[in-house]
Design a protein around this motif. Structure first.
Motif, PDB file in Angstrom:
ATOM      1  N   HIS A   1       0.833  -1.208   0.000  1.00 32.18           N
ATOM      2  CA  HIS A   1       0.000   0.000   0.000  1.00 32.18           C
ATOM      3  C   HIS A   1       0.866   1.257   0.000  1.00 32.18           C
ATOM      4  O   HIS A   1       0.618   2.197  -0.767  1.00 32.18           O
ATOM      5  N   LEU A   2       1.890   1.274   0.846  1.00 28.60           N
ATOM      6  CA  LEU A   2       2.750   2.459   0.929  1.00 28.60           C
ATOM      7  C   LEU A   2       3.538   2.647  -0.362  1.00 28.60           C
ATOM      8  O   LEU A   2       3.805   3.781  -0.772  1.00 28.60           O
ATOM      9  N   ARG A   3       3.923   1.530  -1.023  1.00 32.27           N
ATOM     10  CA  ARG A   3       4.637   1.682  -2.290  1.00 32.27           C
ATOM     11  C   ARG A   3       3.755   2.389  -3.315  1.00 32.27           C
ATOM     12  O   ARG A   3       4.203   3.294  -4.027  1.00 32.27           O
ATOM     13  N   ARG A   4       2.488   1.967  -3.365  1.00 40.68           N
ATOM     14  CA  ARG A   4       1.594   2.588  -4.336  1.00 40.68           C
ATOM     15  C   ARG A   4       1.337   4.056  -3.966  1.00 40.68           C
ATOM     16  O   ARG A   4       1.277   4.919  -4.849  1.00 40.68           O
ATOM     17  N   VAL A   5       1.185   4.332  -2.653  1.00 42.90           N
ATOM     18  CA  VAL A   5       0.959   5.722  -2.234  1.00 42.90           C
ATOM     19  C   VAL A   5       2.173   6.587  -2.571  1.00 42.90           C
ATOM     20  O   VAL A   5       2.048   7.683  -3.126  1.00 42.90           O
ATOM     21  N   LEU A   6       3.389   6.079  -2.235  1.00 43.26           N
ATOM     22  CA  LEU A   6       4.601   6.854  -2.504  1.00 43.26           C
ATOM     23  C   LEU A   6       4.840   7.000  -4.003  1.00 43.26           C
ATOM     24  O   LEU A   6       5.283   8.053  -4.473  1.00 43.26           O
TER      25      LEU A   6
ATOM     26  N   ALA B   1      -4.111   8.338   9.958  1.00 39.57           N
ATOM     27  CA  ALA B   1      -5.472   7.810   9.806  1.00 39.57           C
ATOM     28  C   ALA B   1      -5.537   6.783   8.683  1.00 39.57           C
ATOM     29  O   ALA B   1      -6.259   5.777   8.780  1.00 39.57           O
ATOM     30  N   ASN B   2      -4.801   7.012   7.604  1.00 43.68           N
ATOM     31  CA  ASN B   2      -4.775   6.064   6.487  1.00 43.68           C
ATOM     32  C   ASN B   2      -4.199   4.727   6.919  1.00 43.68           C
ATOM     33  O   ASN B   2      -4.715   3.663   6.568  1.00 43.68           O
ATOM     34  N   LEU B   3      -3.111   4.759   7.712  1.00 40.23           N
ATOM     35  CA  LEU B   3      -2.527   3.514   8.215  1.00 40.23           C
ATOM     36  C   LEU B   3      -3.484   2.805   9.160  1.00 40.23           C
ATOM     37  O   LEU B   3      -3.561   1.573   9.174  1.00 40.23           O
ATOM     38  N   GLN B   4      -4.203   3.577   9.975  1.00 41.38           N
ATOM     39  CA  GLN B   4      -5.138   2.970  10.923  1.00 41.38           C
ATOM     40  C   GLN B   4      -6.233   2.195  10.200  1.00 41.38           C
ATOM     41  O   GLN B   4      -6.669   1.129  10.655  1.00 41.38           O
ATOM     42  N   ARG B   5      -6.669   2.705   9.039  1.00 45.16           N
ATOM     43  CA  ARG B   5      -7.723   2.032   8.293  1.00 45.16           C
ATOM     44  C   ARG B   5      -7.275   0.690   7.720  1.00 45.16           C
ATOM     45  O   ARG B   5      -8.115  -0.153   7.384  1.00 45.16           O
TER      46      ARG B   5
ATOM     47  N   LEU C   1       0.630   0.122  12.950  1.00 45.15           N
ATOM     48  CA  LEU C   1       1.261   0.134  11.628  1.00 45.15           C
ATOM     49  C   LEU C   1       1.966   1.475  11.448  1.00 45.15           C
ATOM     50  O   LEU C   1       1.362   2.520  11.649  1.00 45.15           O
ATOM     51  N   SER C   2       3.242   1.418  11.111  1.00 45.52           N
ATOM     52  CA  SER C   2       4.052   2.636  11.026  1.00 45.52           C
ATOM     53  C   SER C   2       4.812   2.674   9.717  1.00 45.52           C
ATOM     54  O   SER C   2       5.080   1.643   9.091  1.00 45.52           O
ATOM     55  N   LEU C   3       5.164   3.888   9.315  1.00 41.14           N
ATOM     56  CA  LEU C   3       6.075   4.137   8.200  1.00 41.14           C
ATOM     57  C   LEU C   3       7.371   4.676   8.781  1.00 41.14           C
ATOM     58  O   LEU C   3       7.378   5.731   9.432  1.00 41.14           O
ATOM     59  N   VAL C   4       8.476   3.927   8.596  1.00 32.95           N
ATOM     60  CA  VAL C   4       9.755   4.247   9.232  1.00 32.95           C
ATOM     61  C   VAL C   4      10.812   4.380   8.147  1.00 32.95           C
ATOM     62  O   VAL C   4      10.900   3.541   7.241  1.00 32.95           O
TER      63      VAL C   4
ATOM     64  N   VAL D   1      10.499   7.791  12.505  1.00 31.65           N
ATOM     65  CA  VAL D   1       9.098   7.428  12.296  1.00 31.65           C
ATOM     66  C   VAL D   1       8.418   8.570  11.546  1.00 31.65           C
ATOM     67  O   VAL D   1       8.340   9.693  12.051  1.00 31.65           O
ATOM     68  N   LEU D   2       7.912   8.273  10.327  1.00 34.83           N
ATOM     69  CA  LEU D   2       7.275   9.289   9.493  1.00 34.83           C
ATOM     70  C   LEU D   2       5.766   9.324   9.685  1.00 34.83           C
ATOM     71  O   LEU D   2       5.149  10.386   9.550  1.00 34.83           O
ATOM     72  N   ALA D   3       5.161   8.172   9.954  1.00 34.78           N
ATOM     73  CA  ALA D   3       3.716   8.111  10.190  1.00 34.78           C
ATOM     74  C   ALA D   3       3.450   6.917  11.087  1.00 34.78           C
ATOM     75  O   ALA D   3       4.174   5.912  11.036  1.00 34.78           O
ATOM     76  N   ARG D   4       2.374   7.005  11.892  1.00 30.95           N
ATOM     77  CA  ARG D   4       2.104   5.968  12.893  1.00 30.95           C
ATOM     78  C   ARG D   4       0.597   5.901  13.110  1.00 30.95           C
ATOM     79  O   ARG D   4      -0.047   6.926  13.349  1.00 30.95           O
TER      80      ARG D   4
END
Length: 689
Positions: free
Chosen positions: A70-75, A214-218, A227-230, A236-239
């Motif tokens: 998911h993060l790859r597609r978002v980035l 909020a996107n990660l929480q969903r 779920l975190s983006l590190v 830590v960029l998002a959590r």
């Protein structure tokens, strides 16, 4: 038991072994009945404990894989926004961007996906080489007096060796006060003069951390999970749970083993222990996001794993303990229960094996989708030679699935460019041998009107067992890369055009320097600067029209103005002739000739006197394919008779108008002033179309 009796002390030789008394047999049976269920319950609890941790690890692995995809597609989407924004300002100077900020602001807002009220999960900015804002998606106008040189993306990307795209640190916005992390690239293709280091600013996407959290929480199924983006350096960029009361930045402790794994670029890491961020003990899986220096981290508290274990065995204990009490007097029930449990375990193992095969196939499809962006999925059975396509695959080839009979490999080859059919066959054969399929080929896509369209595809796949397990099949995807090929061709054409123009300009400058003669150095410098400036003006006019040509009247007015600015009583050059756009190859020779005529008039001719005037007239002789051009001076000093020796200006006129453009030249030194008549072929002069 007989062996035990023979070894028991106090038994006289020759007595033999006597059977244990019934009470002892009952005691042994009771101990056995009591002990066996207790051992069984303990074993089930231990098995449930291990299963709970295995399940937690498997679920965190799946969550990390899904989060990474998911993060790859978002980035990748953010990177695409950056490239679209760069395309919007490509070719513009900083001044041009500021002058057109309103339109570019609207474009940036659309690219950023801003709502009508200006809200959104991200914003988009462009910065100049001095780290000042040029245009933004959420600010209009952008503050020009603020300096953003302290932002890491304005520092790191100054290094030409720094990789792109760059994922930056968490900052707090100075315009809206919201925390964000950045995704940025160097600005490319601007209209600014190149800087000494080639750096010309950045285009940057600011991803708001509250929206990213909020996107990660969903993505999570269990609210207790995290779920975190590190980033690779542990930031830590998002959590999904937010950054807590202390807020960003949060960073993995540098002295931990995890920090070393992340910095080393490990593809996947599983860690268990106390978090250095909030002190909570967790089971965590870190999965590297493909193509990006960041990780998706899925974590579950150990307390949640223990609670899941207890919830799993509570029912077993509720049944097991009463059963244990009954088993004290009913030993036979144990045997029946064990037999039923064995049958249940066999059924369960069969279902687990079937589910494992399904999960293995799904995992293979997911990996392929990650590698090739999941555009069109296909499957080829080597035994039947039949193809199974997804709807996207049919659309890619311009086919209607409802009208197509079962596709065979021969039908597939007919859709390819004839030159690429042997390549596709060879790739399929190699894939059956090596297990890996990869090919880049052209197809003749069928349009709705029945015509064919050439498209480029990239195919990737893997060899897998056939569905019946008796053969092999290829499972893969195709991606349309036509736009990439066209972009590469356009870049090559632009590079050739730039090299051609630079070569021509350098040759003309060299000729101007070689042919210039002067009485002293200052005069030499003035003459060379004037002729080089004429070349520069011609190049500027060509750049403004995109290389399509330059209007003759505009070119002539500019050359006269360069040597004689407009007087208060009106212009000293009168232009008379129809509109004529000069071809690109004719602009520089005509510019040089006009410059020499204007320079000569300003120094010796009509423009050297206050009342002097010059008339430049031209007309088209379509039938003869000629342009008739006349330069006529009035009100200047009486011209001398024809000079005995040809000067530099005359040589320039001969070299440009005659030598380069194939024209003829005639001079008339009349008492009223110099008259110059030129005939030029239209086919070498006028722009096509």
């Amino acid at each position: 038991m007989a062996a035990l009796a023979r070894m028991r002390p106090g038994v006289a030789d020759g007595q033999g072994a006597s059977a244990p008394p019934p009470a002892r047999r009952s005691l042994l049976l009771l101990v056995g009945i009591v002990t066996l269920p207790l051992l069984l319950i303990a074993g089930l609890a231990w098995h449930g404990w291990n299963a709970a941790w295995r399940n937690a690890e498997a679920e965190m692995l799946r969550a990390a894989e899904m989060g990474a995809e998911h993060l790859r597609r978002v980035l990748d989407g953010h990177d695409l926004r950056i490239q679209r924004a760069n395309d919007a300002i490509a070719g513009l100077t900083d001044a041009g961007i500021r002058a057109d900020e309103a339109r570019l602001h609207a474009i940036f807002s659309r690219i950023a996906g801003q709502a009508p009220d200006g809200s959104g999960p991200l914003t988009l900015f462009a910065f100049d080489r001095e780290s000042r804002m040029l245009v933004g998606a959420t600010a209009f106008p952008v503050p020009r007096d603020r300096d953003f040189a302290d932002r890491d993306f304005n520092q790191v990307l100054r290094d030409p060796a720094a990789p792109e795209p760059h994922v930056g640190q968490v900052h707090v916005g100075r315009l809206d006060g919201r925390a964000f992390f950045s995704v940025s690239r160097r600005r490319q293709g601007s209209g600014n003069p190149p800087g000494p280091d080639g750096y010309d600013g950045v285009v940057e996407v600011s991803v708001y951390t509250d929206a990213a959290n909020a996107n990660l929480q969903r993505l999570l199924r269990d609210r207790a999970d995290l779920l975190s983006l590190v980033s690779a350096d542990g930031l830590v960029l998002a959590r999904s749970a937010g950054f807590g009361p202390q807020g960003p930045p949060l960073r993995v402790a540098a002295d931990t083993a995890l920090a070393g794994l992340l910095a080393g670029g490990a593809e996947r890491s599983i860690v268990q222990g106390r978090s250095s961020l909030d002190g909570v003990r967790r089971l965590a899986v870190y999965r590297r996001v493909e193509g990006w220096p960041v990780y998706a981290a899925a974590a579950r508290p150990e307390s949640a794993v223990r609670a899941a274990w207890w919830g799993a065995i509570a029912g077993e204990l509720a049944v097991g303990l009463p059963a244990w009490g009954l088993l004290v007097g009913l030993a036979g029930a144990v045997w029946r229960r064990q037999r039923a449990l064995g049958e249940a375990n066999a059924t369960l193992e069969q279902r687990v094996a079937e589910r494992t095969r399904d999960l293995t196939e799904s995992a293979a499809q997911l990996r392929l989708a990650q590698e090739a962006a999941g555009i069109g999925i296909w499957e080829w059975d080597a035994g039947t030679r039949l193809l199974r396509w997804s709807p996207e695959q049919y659309a890619m080839f311009g086919l209607d699935p409802a009208r197509e009979t079962p596709l065979g490999f021969a039908r597939f080859l007919l859709l390819l460019h004839p030159e690429d059919r042997p390549l596709a066959e060879a790739a399929a054969r190699d894939a059956m041998r090596t297990g890996v399929y990869e090919a880049e080929f052209r197809i003749l896509r069928i349009r709705p009107d029945g015509t064919r369209e050439l498209r480029w595809l990239l195919g990737r796949g893997r060899r897998l067992p056939s569905r019946d397990g008796k053969g092999a099949r290829l499972l893969g995807v195709n991606v349309d890369i036509t736009d990439r090929h066209l972009a590469e061709e356009r870049r090559a054409l632009v590079a050739q055009e730039v090299a051609h123009r630079a070569k021509n300009a350098l040759q003309l400058v060299g000729a101007a320097v070689r042919m210039t003669r002067a009485s002293d150095t200052a005069e030499f410098i003035r003459l060379v600067e004037g002729r080089v400036a004429a070349l520069a003006r011609a190049q500027t006019l060509l750049a403004e029209t995109g290389g399509r040509g330059v209007d003759l009247a505009v070119l002539a007015a500019g050359e006269v103005a360069s040597v004689m600015p407009e007087e208060a009583d009106g212009p000293r050059l009168r232009l008379d002739g129809p509109a004529l756009e000069l071809a690109e190859d004719a602009v520089q020779p005509v510019s040089m000739a006009l410059h020499e005529m204007a320079t000569n008039a300003a120094k010796y001719g009509a423009l050297s006197q206050a009342e002097g005037r010059v008339t430049l007239s031209w007309g088209l002789d379509e039938e003869a394919g000629r342009l008739r051009l006349r330069w006529q001076e009035h009100g200047g000093p009486p011209p001398p008779s024809a000079p005995e020796k040809e000067g530099f200006g005359s040589r320039v006129l001969e070299a440009t108008l005659v030598g380069q453009l194939g024209g003829t030249l005639r001079r008339d030194w009349s008492p009223t002033g110099l008259v110059l008549d030129v005939l030029l072929p239209l086919e070498r002069l006028a722009a096509k179309g």
